[in-house]
Structures are given as C-alpha cells and as structure tokens.
Design an enzyme around this catalytic site. Structure first.
Site, PDB file in Angstrom:
ATOM      1  CE  LYS A 170      -2.011  -1.098   3.911  1.00 17.24           C
ATOM      2  NZ  LYS A 170      -1.318  -2.359   4.203  1.00 17.24           N
ATOM      3  NE  ARG A 209       2.041  -4.950  10.900  1.00 18.86           N
ATOM      4  CZ  ARG A 209       3.203  -4.909  10.237  1.00 18.86           C
ATOM      5  NH1 ARG A 209       4.294  -5.448  10.774  1.00 18.86           N
ATOM      6  NH2 ARG A 209       3.261  -4.338   9.061  1.00 18.86           N
ATOM      7  NE  ARG A 245      -4.576  -0.762   9.731  1.00 21.18           N
ATOM      8  CZ  ARG A 245      -3.385  -0.403   9.321  1.00 21.18           C
ATOM      9  NH1 ARG A 245      -3.232   0.633   8.543  1.00 21.18           N
ATOM     10  NH2 ARG A 245      -2.336  -1.100   9.645  1.00 21.18           N
ATOM     11  NE  ARG A 259       6.535  -0.536   9.974  1.00 21.70           N
ATOM     12  CZ  ARG A 259       5.425  -0.473   9.230  1.00 21.70           C
ATOM     13  NH1 ARG A 259       5.425   0.180   8.088  1.00 21.70           N
ATOM     14  NH2 ARG A 259       4.320  -1.067   9.626  1.00 21.70           N
ATOM     15  NE  ARG A 273       8.323  -2.850   6.451  1.00 22.26           N
ATOM     16  CZ  ARG A 273       7.042  -2.513   6.400  1.00 22.26           C
ATOM     17  NH1 ARG A 273       6.648  -1.617   5.514  1.00 22.26           N
ATOM     18  NH2 ARG A 273       6.169  -3.061   7.205  1.00 22.26           N
TER      19      ARG A 273
HETATM   20  P1  AP5 Z   1       4.736  -1.504   1.918  1.00 27.00           P
HETATM   21  O1  AP5 Z   1       4.544  -0.687   0.719  1.00 27.00           O
HETATM   22  O2  AP5 Z   1       5.241  -0.859   3.161  1.00 27.00           O
HETATM   23  O3  AP5 Z   1       3.398  -2.308   2.262  1.00 27.00           O
HETATM   24  P2  AP5 Z   1       2.173  -1.873   3.123  1.00 27.00           P
HETATM   25  O4  AP5 Z   1       1.001  -2.579   2.577  1.00 27.00           O
HETATM   26  O5  AP5 Z   1       2.100  -0.369   3.220  1.00 27.00           O
HETATM   27  O6  AP5 Z   1       2.631  -2.545   4.494  1.00 27.00           O
HETATM   28  P3  AP5 Z   1       2.771  -1.968   5.955  1.00 27.00           P
HETATM   29  O7  AP5 Z   1       3.481  -3.008   6.753  1.00 27.00           O
HETATM   30  O8  AP5 Z   1       3.374  -0.603   5.973  1.00 27.00           O
HETATM   31  O9  AP5 Z   1       1.253  -1.905   6.303  1.00 27.00           O
HETATM   32  P4  AP5 Z   1       0.560  -1.948   7.633  1.00 27.00           P
HETATM   33  O10 AP5 Z   1      -0.847  -1.807   7.221  1.00 27.00           O
HETATM   34  O11 AP5 Z   1       0.857  -3.106   8.507  1.00 27.00           O
HETATM   35  O12 AP5 Z   1       1.274  -0.718   8.387  1.00 27.00           O
HETATM   36  P5  AP5 Z   1       0.843   0.759   8.703  1.00 27.00           P
HETATM   37  O13 AP5 Z   1       2.051   1.581   8.638  1.00 27.00           O
HETATM   38  O14 AP5 Z   1      -0.360   1.168   7.944  1.00 27.00           O
HETATM   39  O15 AP5 Z   1       5.660  -2.745   1.511  1.00 27.00           O
HETATM   40  C1  AP5 Z   1       6.116  -3.677   2.468  1.00 27.00           C
HETATM   41  C2  AP5 Z   1       7.537  -4.126   2.081  1.00 27.00           C
HETATM   42  O16 AP5 Z   1       7.467  -4.802   0.813  1.00 27.00           O
HETATM   43  C3  AP5 Z   1       8.513  -2.970   1.875  1.00 27.00           C
HETATM   44  O17 AP5 Z   1       9.779  -3.367   2.312  1.00 27.00           O
HETATM   45  C4  AP5 Z   1       8.494  -2.728   0.355  1.00 27.00           C
HETATM   46  O18 AP5 Z   1       9.701  -2.184  -0.107  1.00 27.00           O
HETATM   47  C5  AP5 Z   1       8.277  -4.152  -0.160  1.00 27.00           C
HETATM   48  N1  AP5 Z   1       7.528  -4.171  -1.417  1.00 27.00           N
HETATM   49  C6  AP5 Z   1       6.459  -3.406  -1.767  1.00 27.00           C
HETATM   50  N2  AP5 Z   1       6.018  -3.723  -2.994  1.00 27.00           N
HETATM   51  C7  AP5 Z   1       6.825  -4.732  -3.442  1.00 27.00           C
HETATM   52  C8  AP5 Z   1       6.877  -5.496  -4.637  1.00 27.00           C
HETATM   53  N3  AP5 Z   1       5.984  -5.296  -5.639  1.00 27.00           N
HETATM   54  N4  AP5 Z   1       7.811  -6.443  -4.750  1.00 27.00           N
HETATM   55  C9  AP5 Z   1       8.707  -6.671  -3.735  1.00 27.00           C
HETATM   56  N5  AP5 Z   1       8.723  -5.974  -2.578  1.00 27.00           N
HETATM   57  C10 AP5 Z   1       7.797  -5.019  -2.426  1.00 27.00           C
HETATM   58  O19 AP5 Z   1       0.369   0.601  10.236  1.00 27.00           O
HETATM   59  C11 AP5 Z   1       1.269   0.265  11.261  1.00 27.00           C
HETATM   60  C12 AP5 Z   1       0.555   0.314  12.604  1.00 27.00           C
HETATM   61  O20 AP5 Z   1       0.061   1.647  12.852  1.00 27.00           O
HETATM   62  C13 AP5 Z   1      -0.706  -0.565  12.703  1.00 27.00           C
HETATM   63  O21 AP5 Z   1      -0.374  -1.902  13.055  1.00 27.00           O
HETATM   64  C14 AP5 Z   1      -1.489   0.171  13.801  1.00 27.00           C
HETATM   65  O22 AP5 Z   1      -0.992  -0.110  15.085  1.00 27.00           O
HETATM   66  C15 AP5 Z   1      -1.204   1.637  13.487  1.00 27.00           C
HETATM   67  N6  AP5 Z   1      -2.203   2.231  12.581  1.00 27.00           N
HETATM   68  C16 AP5 Z   1      -1.984   2.695  11.311  1.00 27.00           C
HETATM   69  N7  AP5 Z   1      -3.116   3.173  10.777  1.00 27.00           N
HETATM   70  C17 AP5 Z   1      -4.076   3.009  11.711  1.00 27.00           C
HETATM   71  C18 AP5 Z   1      -5.464   3.295  11.742  1.00 27.00           C
HETATM   72  N8  AP5 Z   1      -6.102   3.825  10.689  1.00 27.00           N
HETATM   73  N9  AP5 Z   1      -6.157   2.983  12.868  1.00 27.00           N
HETATM   74  C19 AP5 Z   1      -5.544   2.451  13.937  1.00 27.00           C
HETATM   75  N10 AP5 Z   1      -4.235   2.140  13.973  1.00 27.00           N
HETATM   76  C20 AP5 Z   1      -3.502   2.424  12.865  1.00 27.00           C
END
Ligand code: AP5
Length: 182
Positions: free
Chosen positions: A15, A140, A88, A129, A127
């Site tokens: 995403k 998650r 979410r 993180r 990755r």
């Molecule tokens: P990436 O692009 O980062 O994927 P993503 O879908 O954004 O994954 P995230 O882990 O960031 O999503 P998430 O939903 O768990 O985290 P968020 O930050 O929203 O890609 C992932 C990896 O793959 C990277 O290394 C990238 O380089 C690689 N990649 C991408 N595309 C690729 C491809 N085509 N081929 C190969 N590699 C590739 O949330 C984190 C935390 O924040 C949550 O757990 C929660 O606690 C909190 N939070 C965030 N939003 C809310 C909300 N709305 N409400 C409540 N809590 C929230």
C-alpha cells in the site's frame, strides 16, 4: 482525472509503496496513518507515547486519535488525496464518510491490493521495521482479517472496489493499478 483514493490491503501488500507512486504521478497528498503515527513516536509526543505500545503489538490505535489526525490533515489541504492505512475498521469508515460528506469530497476509487500470506510475511521480514517480527506480523494479519477486511464489502456495495493482484515487481503492480483507475 480522479484524485481521491483509498488504498486497502493486508500488511505488506505494498500500500505504502504504490500509494507513493500514484501520489507522485498525480500530485496528490499521500496520507499514511502508519507513517504519521511513527513520526509522532519518533518526535516523542504525548500522542506518540500513547500509540507506541499499541503499534508494537500490531493492534489498532484508538479510532478517536487516528480520526483527529486525518481530519486535521484533510481540512487543511486543498486538492486531491490518497489515504493509505485508513480507514481500518467500520467505525473509521463511517466517520470518514461523514467527514467527506461535510467536505463534499467523495472517494472515487478504493484500490484493494491482494497478496498471499506467504509473500506478505517474506516481504515484511526482509524489511525489518520495529513491528516486522513474525509474531507481530501474524497479529497484524489477524487484526486485518477481523477488523479491516469487512471494509471490502462496505466499499463494494458502494461500487468503489478496484481489485489488484499485488504479486510481481513494483512497476508491474503500478501498471495494474493505473489500468483500473482513471
Ligand atoms: P509496503 O509498501 O510498506 O506495504 P504496506 O502494505 O504499506 O505494508 P505496511 O506493513 O506498511 O502496512 P501496515 O498496514 O501493517 O502498516 P501501517 O504503517 O499502515 O511494503 C512492504 C515491504 O514490501 C517494503 O519493504 C516494500 O519495499 C516491499 N515491497 C512493496 N512492494 C513490493 C513489490 N511489488 N515487490 C517486492 N517488494 C515489495 O500501520 C502500522 C501500525 O500503525 C498498525 O499496526 C497500527 O498499530 C497503526 N495504525 C496505522 N493506521 C491506523 C489506523 N487507521 N487505525 C488504527 N491504527 C492504525
């Protein structure tokens, strides 16, 4: 050309990566609630302190806190936007609908990125993180299935879901996205 998007999909589906590509291409505000929360943690704010332990467990931060962040950003922005990682759960989706009605800015496309759990896990583990260890990733994913996946039906009913296979390299996925949004 459309300029109001949501990106939906499990952790690791790409995403953030794809949101960045589309936002740069179309000059949109890219609003990632995960990034905004991590910035608060980094800056050591009160809000960051509240969010940190919740994020480390892979649970969802409180709706009120996240909504306040999104509301403030959208109210102060003039132009197109892309929401990544928000909403979410159904409560957030309903609050967002209300806010967007107030702003008279309806969502045009909900891009749903789909990917097998095995590949998600591999991407996130490489990755590394803070919240990318296997136990937290599995949590998650569970939180996603229970709380976020119901949004697919919510937005499908509104005719907004654009489903995209997220396997393959970044460029290939970006091409698929651009072919389903206009
Ligand atoms: P990436 O692009 O980062 O994927 P993503 O879908 O954004 O994954 P995230 O882990 O960031 O999503 P998430 O939903 O768990 O985290 P968020 O930050 O929203 O890609 C992932 C990896 O793959 C990277 O290394 C990238 O380089 C690689 N990649 C991408 N595309 C690729 C491809 N085509 N081929 C190969 N590699 C590739 O949330 C984190 C935390 O924040 C949550 O757990 C929660 O606690 C909190 N939070 C965030 N939003 C809310 C909300 N709305 N409400 C409540 N809590 C929230």
């Amino acid at each position: 050309m459309s300029d109001r998007f949501l990106f939906l999909g499990p952790p690791g589906a790409g995403k953030g990566t794809q949101a960045q590509v589309l936002a740069a291409d179309r000059g949109l505000l890219h609003l990632s609630t995960g990034e905004l929360l991590r910035a608060e943690v980094q800056a050591g704010t009160e809000l960051g302190a509240e969010a940190q332990s919740v994020m480390a467990r892979g649970e969802l931060v409180s709706d009120a806190l996240v909504l306040a962040i999104v509301r403030a950003r959208l109210l102060s922005h003039d132009g197109g936007w892309l929401l990544d990682g928000f909403p979410r759960n159904l409560a957030q989706a309903e609050a967002l609908s209300q806010l967007l009605q107030e702003l008279n800015q309806p969502i045009e496309h909900v891009v749903l990125l789909q990917l097998d759990d095995g590949i998600l896990l591999q991407r996130l583990l490489s990755r590394g993180r803070d919240d990318d260890n296997e136990a937290v990733i599995r949590n998650r994913l569970e939180v996603y299935r229970e709380q976020t996946e119901p949004l697919i039906a919510f937005y499908r009913q509104l005719g907004l879901i654009r489903e995209v296979e997220a396997e393959g390299d970044v460029q290939a996925v970006a091409g698929r996205i651009s072919s389903v949004v206009s």
